[in-house]
Design a protein around this motif. Structure first.
Motif, PDB file in Angstrom:
ATOM      1  N   PHE A   1       0.804  -0.837   0.282  1.00 58.43           N
ATOM      2  CA  PHE A   1      -0.178  -0.065   0.229  1.00 58.43           C
ATOM      3  C   PHE A   1       0.493   1.458   0.049  1.00 58.43           C
ATOM      4  O   PHE A   1       0.760   2.395  -1.299  1.00 58.43           O
ATOM      5  CB  PHE A   1      -0.557  -0.100   0.902  1.00 58.43           C
ATOM      6  CG  PHE A   1      -1.196   1.454   1.491  1.00 58.43           C
ATOM      7  CD1 PHE A   1      -2.869   1.505   0.802  1.00 58.43           C
ATOM      8  CD2 PHE A   1      -1.444   1.895   2.303  1.00 58.43           C
ATOM      9  CE1 PHE A   1      -3.711   2.362   0.362  1.00 58.43           C
ATOM     10  CE2 PHE A   1      -2.318   3.053   2.622  1.00 58.43           C
ATOM     11  CZ  PHE A   1      -3.413   3.793   1.815  1.00 58.43           C
TER      12      PHE A   1
ATOM     13  N   GLY B   1      -5.771  -0.367  -3.150  1.00 59.68           N
ATOM     14  CA  GLY B   1      -6.721  -0.996  -2.316  1.00 59.68           C
ATOM     15  C   GLY B   1      -7.466  -2.278  -1.580  1.00 59.68           C
ATOM     16  O   GLY B   1      -7.161  -2.291  -0.712  1.00 59.68           O
TER      17      GLY B   1
ATOM     18  N   SER C   1      -6.701  -3.872   1.993  1.00 64.31           N
ATOM     19  CA  SER C   1      -8.268  -4.144   2.713  1.00 64.31           C
ATOM     20  C   SER C   1      -7.850  -5.803   3.189  1.00 64.31           C
ATOM     21  O   SER C   1      -8.220  -5.965   4.239  1.00 64.31           O
ATOM     22  CB  SER C   1      -9.266  -3.995   1.593  1.00 64.31           C
ATOM     23  OG  SER C   1     -10.526  -4.969   2.064  1.00 64.31           O
TER      24      SER C   1
ATOM     25  N   PHE D   1     -10.002   2.386   0.178  1.00 61.68           N
ATOM     26  CA  PHE D   1      -8.167   3.044  -0.034  1.00 61.68           C
ATOM     27  C   PHE D   1      -8.214   3.275  -1.362  1.00 61.68           C
ATOM     28  O   PHE D   1      -6.851   3.992  -1.573  1.00 61.68           O
ATOM     29  CB  PHE D   1      -7.212   2.137   0.477  1.00 61.68           C
ATOM     30  CG  PHE D   1      -7.403   1.827   2.296  1.00 61.68           C
ATOM     31  CD1 PHE D   1      -6.856   3.100   2.697  1.00 61.68           C
ATOM     32  CD2 PHE D   1      -8.350   0.477   2.838  1.00 61.68           C
ATOM     33  CE1 PHE D   1      -6.904   2.660   4.391  1.00 61.68           C
ATOM     34  CE2 PHE D   1      -8.379   1.396   4.238  1.00 61.68           C
ATOM     35  CZ  PHE D   1      -7.569   1.838   4.948  1.00 61.68           C
TER      36      PHE D   1
END
Length: 432
Positions: free
Chosen positions: A123, A327, A331, A348
């Motif tokens: 991320f 994203g 998650s 996200f």
């Protein structure tokens, strides 16, 4: 009693894996006969990965390689592409074999915090790469239509946000990226025809050499073309499609190999174009914008526009894939779902797009500092992701007959040595 304790020691994980393994083996017992459309339906996950790695950063390093070192660094792309195929293939087999997502499986087998670290690391990488994608998309569209690159960045970000707002996010992303990759390929082939490179010298560039002053650029080329974080994400695309063991061989032939080879070929074409332009005009095109502008004396405005279309496609496709992957995996790391369409993944994904846009608007002069941070973060995370892929792909209880063979481990070891060596080199350079 001993059996009972054994079950408690492995809270359902081993049983789920064995059940999944047996089910997949049963499904793979009967070879499927596919139509042409059936083969086309298998295309997708590796092309998403290829679109992610072939972004503005990749293009920038390729332009510099061709402009500064002629055809001599073509071999770096060839080696990086081969290693990328092997790691993507491991991720494909993990996506087929694991009963859960890759990060969730890592949590179960290697420890919760290792899986969480991997998810947050990817991320972080996507956050930083979103800046380069935002800048590149604006630059490409401004070369085509004129106007402010920042304004076009806003337009492109909004367009990507619109695409990712649909319910079946992953399916739409795959289809869009397949089309964009084809269009990019045509654009860069056309650019190569216009530039008329020296094909003999390009072939001689397949022989490894280290021109003086090229060390850091080689590290950058390896980092952008041998993208472990992108390979890591392939398993999620495979899971989205619920692929089985019976699909594996066909996936390798119609998705994994062409999906990774395509961006490798396009990167080589960009190096060749930059080298050819330098040889014909004497102008050193050290940036993407400079290279596009040099096309004008070679083929008029149309030549520059064709190259700019390729740049726009690279930035747009990388922006979509980057935001979707980041994203999805954050998650998953948070335990909120491992699909691109989950509410947490959508949130996200929006954060990643917003971050790239906000930084571009705030630091309009140059986002070079953030790009350096992105490289540093990749250095810290990529070796971890590579090690995790190799470890998980060697677990017999999880992989069954799809476990790594000795020759796959050999290329895996070579790949790990390459990214660790590149990481050490980049760290020492940044610290120096």
């Amino acid at each position: 009693m001993r059996e009972h304790n054994r079950t408690i020691a492995h809270p359902g994980t081993r049983e789920e894996q064995m059940a999944n393994q047996q089910g997949n083996q049963a499904q793979g017992a009967t070879k499927k006969r596919r139509t042409f459309l059936g083969y086309l339906a298998l295309m997708g996950p590796a092309f998403v990965v290829g679109a992610w790695q072939f972004g503005p950063g990749n293009l920038t390093t390729a332009v510099q390689a061709g402009s500064r070192f002629d055809y001599t660094l073509v071999w770096v792309i060839a080696v990086s592409t081969i290693l990328m195929i092997f790691f993507t293939d491991m991720s494909v087999r993990l996506g087929i074999s694991t009963p859960t997502s890759l990060i969730t499986s890592i949590k179960g087998h290697l420890g919760k915090w290792i899986g969480v670290l991997a998810g947050f690391g990817v991320f972080g990488i996507t956050l930083m790469f979103s800046v380069g994608n935002a800048v590149g998309s604006g630059l490409g569209l401004s070369l085509i239509f004129g106007g402010s690159p920042v304004l076009w960045t806003v337009v492109c970000t909004a367009a990507v946000g619109f695409v990712l707002a649909f319910r079946n996010v992953y399916g739409i992303v795959e289809k869009a990226l397949l089309v964009i990759v084809v269009l990019m390929g045509l654009a860069f082939i056309a650019s190569t025809v216009v530039a008329q490179p020296d094909w003999y010298r390009a072939m001689s560039g397949m022989v490894p050499s280290l021109p003086p002053g090229s060390e850091i650029l080689i590290v950058a080329l390896v980092g952008t073309n041998f993208s472990i974080n992108a390979a890591f994400y392939t398993s999620y695309g495979v899971k989205e499609h619920r692929r089985t063991r019976s699909d594996y061989r066909d996936i390798t032939l119609v998705d994994t190999i062409p999906g990774i080879v395509a961006p490798g070929i396009m990167t080589v074409l960009v190096i060749m174009v930059a080298a050819a332009v330098l040889g014909k005009t004497g102008a050193e095109a050290g940036t993407i914008g400079a290279l596009a502008s040099v096309f004008t004396p070679l083929a008029g405005p149309t030549g520059a526009m064709v190259f700019a279309l390729g740049l726009s496609g690279a930035a747009f496709s990388s922006m979509i894939a980057n935001a979707t992957a980041g994203g999805t995996m954050i998650s998953d790391a948070l335990g909120r779902g491992a699909k691109a369409g989950s509410p947490t993944a959508r949130i996200f994904t929006g954060v990643i797009l917003a971050f790239g846009l906000a930084v571009t608007l705030t630091f309009q002069a140059s986002p070079v500092g953030l790009i350096v941070i992105a490289q540093s973060l990749t250095v810290l995370i990529a070796p971890l992701l590579g090690v995790l892929i190799v470890i998980m792909a060697n677990k017999t209880s999880l992989m069954g007959d799809l476990r790594n063979k000795w020759w796959q481990n050999l290329f895996g070891a070579i790949g790990l040595i390459a990214i660790i060596a590149s990481s050490i080199r980049l760290i020492t350079t940044l610290l120096g």
